[in-house]
Scaffold this motif. Sequence first.
Motif, PDB file in Angstrom:
ATOM      1  N   SER A 446       0.830  -1.212   0.000  1.00  0.00           N
ATOM      2  CA  SER A 446       0.000   0.000   0.000  1.00  0.00           C
ATOM      3  C   SER A 446       0.856   1.250   0.000  1.00  0.00           C
ATOM      4  CB  SER A 446      -0.922  -0.001   1.220  1.00  0.00           C
ATOM      5  OG  SER A 446      -1.798  -1.102   1.183  1.00  0.00           O
ATOM      6  N   LEU A 447       1.978   1.215   0.728  1.00  0.00           N
ATOM      7  CA  LEU A 447       2.862   2.373   0.758  1.00  0.00           C
ATOM      8  C   LEU A 447       3.430   2.657  -0.630  1.00  0.00           C
ATOM      9  CD1 LEU A 447       4.317   4.443   2.719  1.00  0.00           C
ATOM     10  CD2 LEU A 447       6.271   2.920   2.544  1.00  0.00           C
ATOM     11  N   LEU A 448       3.788   1.611  -1.361  1.00  0.00           N
ATOM     12  CA  LEU A 448       4.347   1.816  -2.702  1.00  0.00           C
ATOM     13  C   LEU A 448       3.345   2.489  -3.624  1.00  0.00           C
ATOM     14  CD1 LEU A 448       6.336  -1.492  -3.361  1.00  0.00           C
ATOM     15  CD2 LEU A 448       7.149   0.670  -2.416  1.00  0.00           C
ATOM     16  N   ARG A 449       2.048   2.281  -3.341  1.00  0.00           N
ATOM     17  CA  ARG A 449       1.015   2.904  -4.179  1.00  0.00           C
ATOM     18  C   ARG A 449       0.593   4.266  -3.640  1.00  0.00           C
ATOM     19  NH1 ARG A 449      -0.972  -2.495  -3.769  1.00  0.00           N
ATOM     20  NH2 ARG A 449      -2.515  -1.784  -2.217  1.00  0.00           N
ATOM     21  N   ALA A 450       1.276   4.728  -2.574  1.00  0.00           N
ATOM     22  CA  ALA A 450       0.835   5.954  -1.916  1.00  0.00           C
ATOM     23  C   ALA A 450       1.263   7.215  -2.647  1.00  0.00           C
ATOM     24  CB  ALA A 450       1.366   5.994  -0.491  1.00  0.00           C
ATOM     25  N   SER A 451       2.167   7.122  -3.584  1.00  0.00           N
ATOM     26  CA  SER A 451       2.645   8.320  -4.275  1.00  0.00           C
ATOM     27  C   SER A 451       3.312   7.925  -5.572  1.00  0.00           C
ATOM     28  CB  SER A 451       3.632   9.085  -3.390  1.00  0.00           C
ATOM     29  OG  SER A 451       4.763   8.285  -3.145  1.00  0.00           O
TER      30      SER A 451
END
Length: 628
Positions: A446-451
């Motif tokens: 999810s973090l990788l898709r955060a920005s």
Amino acid sequence: MPGCRSFKRVSPHILHMFMSRSGLSTFRALASGLTLGLLVACNGGKAERDDSMRVERVFRSSNDGSQPLVFLNQDVTVYFSDDLDGMSVSEDTFRIVDENGNRVPGVLRPGTRSVTFEVIPPVKATLDDGSFAPDRAYRLEIAGMPLWNAIRSKSGARLSRGLGLDFRTVPADPSGDVFNTPFLPEGQLTDSFEWFEPYGRSTLHVAAETGRLLLHFNLPILPSSVTPNAVQVNSLLGGEREVAQPKSVRILPSRSPDTSHYGSTLELRFEPGALDPTALHFVIFAEKDGLLDYSGRPLQTRPEPIQVRVVAGDRERILDLPGSTSWGPLSDVPGAVPFAQTGSRIEPLARLEAGDGRLGSFRPRKSTTIRLRRSFDRGDGRRVEGSGDFHFSDIDIPEGVEVRVESSTPITIRSAGSVRIRGRLVLATPLVETSWSHGDRIGFASLLRASGCALIAGGAVRVDGTVEHARGDEAGSPFSVLCGGDLVVRGRLPAETVLGVDPARRIVGALESPVRVECPMTPGLTRGAEFAAESWTAWTRLPPGHPTTADIELVDPRGALDVVAQVAPPHSVDPSRPDLAAHRVSQPTPVGEAVELVPGSFVRFRVQAFVCAGQPLPSLGGIRLLAH
């Protein structure tokens, strides 16, 4: 003032400039903030105009301008007009003698353009065991031309003429309207008289068979106040309290480190076996008839007792760095995975999410653009490329260099080690809308898709420059950071940066509307990854009175670890910091060999290990220096 010790309150006495007795003029110096007078060596009040080296000034103190007066623990510093040849400074060319012509004991500390005569302060109540005795006549002698062994400058010029200055020391019981005490610091002080521990810890360690306990104080102790009842060590065993009586109590002649004034160290010696390792021990200072400083002020007692841990054996602990206490900033080594504190141990900051480092170190020397499937110079002439997920071993963008990241789809940049951005990182990547709040727990995917750009580091991330988005006026999260170490921001990050930092690590610096989330990282390495792990501890000054040789002891080492010690002497001008000149710092000493120390030594340790996927991370419970 260069070369002088600083004091927080100005002495109330008039300050004067003195000349030598050979018909030199006398000037009055009324300078706010100075506690010492100024002696200028000159001829008829005019500085000599030649190519020879000259004495420019000597700092002295006086009460009425007729006679230079010196305190019993006051150093003597002489300043010269040129850089000194340190080899020309010796006990034959720079000395202080008493009224009988006998050389006064002390330590010469040559500086760049100065020489300091560091006195040995008296510590006995009789005041007869130091460099200076009370109310005595002394003479400072410096060899100059026409003597062949005159003090010289680095260019070879000899001191134009010798200097001879007569002075007296302050009486042991001076009048209160002249000097309050015969010692520095005198007069009213803003600092209270306190016990302190050089490493900021509240537990002391004593070897049971040695029985030597050192207590450090920020100001000098009045020798007459050191009595058997002034300091006690209480032992508590089975609910019974006993007083452990030391066989001797004395003030060490060496000064305490890291103090703004002339500190002191009290040594307590116990009979072998007098301190039971199974008992609880603590130090108590007497409130009545206790320790005093030279101004007659009592020691400020602590609300909690000072704990003493007695360890078995007959080896004195010179230094104890447990894994649960800060070692100071652990400095990273380029290309290596760093070490850091994890709980009560020191271990490599190897994290599965930080990648395998297949592209090597990214240290660009000129502005560079990173694009998908396009090669670029990583900084050493080797060209590499990635397809949206860039795995570096470490990253350092230097000052004056701009790295531009261009991608129409989200991109990930990984560093197995640490990241430092001193230049500019410009992101021409997508902006992503997020609905997370502070403290949300999310997964790594999810973090990788955060920005549009995610920066993942196993070690620390430090931003001294700027990270900015090419379309900074649009809404959305442009950047996310996940790191196993501290995040230190002295520069600037984009607004709405998503931060995933381990709860045990720090975020330092001001950020614009960041979103901090919990995103745990996994200790270990991704399949096939292999790295060298290496870090240096900060330089630590050893306490006064330490032995001249020591051994390194590793506390509960796990896995293959390589530890060495490096020693540096105190700097001649500022002894509170190490002299890091290449010829002054020792070669690394490995475990198993004796470490050679000098008075006031500084020491640091290098910890190395080899880490690879599928194997437990090596770790260390601490490092000790024991008397050899």
